[in-house]
Enzyme design. Sequence first.
Site: not given
Length: 386
Positions: A61, A63, A97, A132-133, A232, A295
């Site tokens: 990230d 930022h 991000d 997510n950002h 991410h 899994h």
Amino acid sequence: MSSRENPSGICKNIPNLISSFVDTFVDYSVSGIFLPQDPSPQNEILQTRFDKPERLVAIGDLHGDLDKSREAFNIAGLIDSSDRWSGGSTMVVQVGDVLDKGGEELKILYFLEKLKREAERAGGKVLTMNGNHEIMNIEGDFRHVTKKGLEEFQVWADWYCLGNKMKTLCSGLDKPKDPYEGIPMSFPRVRADCFDGIRARIAALRPEGPIAKRFLTKNQTVAVVGDSVFVHGGLLAEHIEYGLERINEEVRGWINGLKGGRYAPVYCRGGNSLVWLRKFSEEMAHKCDCAALEHALSTIPGVKRMIMGHTIQDAGINGVCNDKAIRIDVGMSKGCSDGLPEVLEIRRDSGVRILTSNPLYKENPYSHLAPDSKTGLGLLVPVSGC
């Protein structure tokens, strides 16, 4: 017939040349960068799976911290002193991000775009991903935006609108779309001095917004490179069953304004989504859900590890679950924990190692690796497998 007798052969391209000149003028005014010509075809299909390169570098990230972003590329030998690509055929994956928590978000987007184009010409590749950002900002969720971040987008909007006005002076060009169309002039429970910056940010980043469409539609949401899968936050088996290519195309379509309205697809929203999941990135190793990880990995043929950002690792890049989860967000941005930049390197002939700017390893940036181990991360940091 000569061009002097038939000037239309020359003049018919003048409007496009003017438009290109204006775009270059705006780009440089905003970023200080002249972007080289893009070698990729327009509307190129977003690739999800890639062969394993000789050298692969993963960067966490960023930022909004341009200096730390440069440092991350520099410690991997990917750029020279003039920020030009020097990584040759190296493939880079930046796991998302770029946005929020800093004031140079646009400058990083331009920086990454420049490197993408330069790397492509040199036989390398730079992949960027949605975090997510990115999703939050496209949706208009600005909880983590800084004052400088608002100011940077306001500067962009001023130049962009000036460029549009310049284009209207050329009769051969279509009237540019107003980027502010439909955006209110004010917002409840928001200080008045932030209105202009918020409006500019919405205009730039909403679905089909100029910045979203130009830069973020090129992002992968998930990518498989050789025997590693990048995301991410994290991947669950249900995401893989839904289809990795399908996820990339649907998110890209949403950012392009083609489907979904304001909000992202459901698999990009909520705690168990691709960009928010923390099941495999909790700093406390015993909290990692290794069974769910194994899994998920077992459903992607040939993949043996998942590489993710999202959760700051104060101890630096590390691996858990027998190194099947590698966490690379070191909080390097000054808007986060101002961590020392580190990147992950995977070489086809010598496995996995960490490249760091930690002064403890200034003489030998790899000396924190176990001396008898060229692969694996279990001994790199004091984090035990879970």
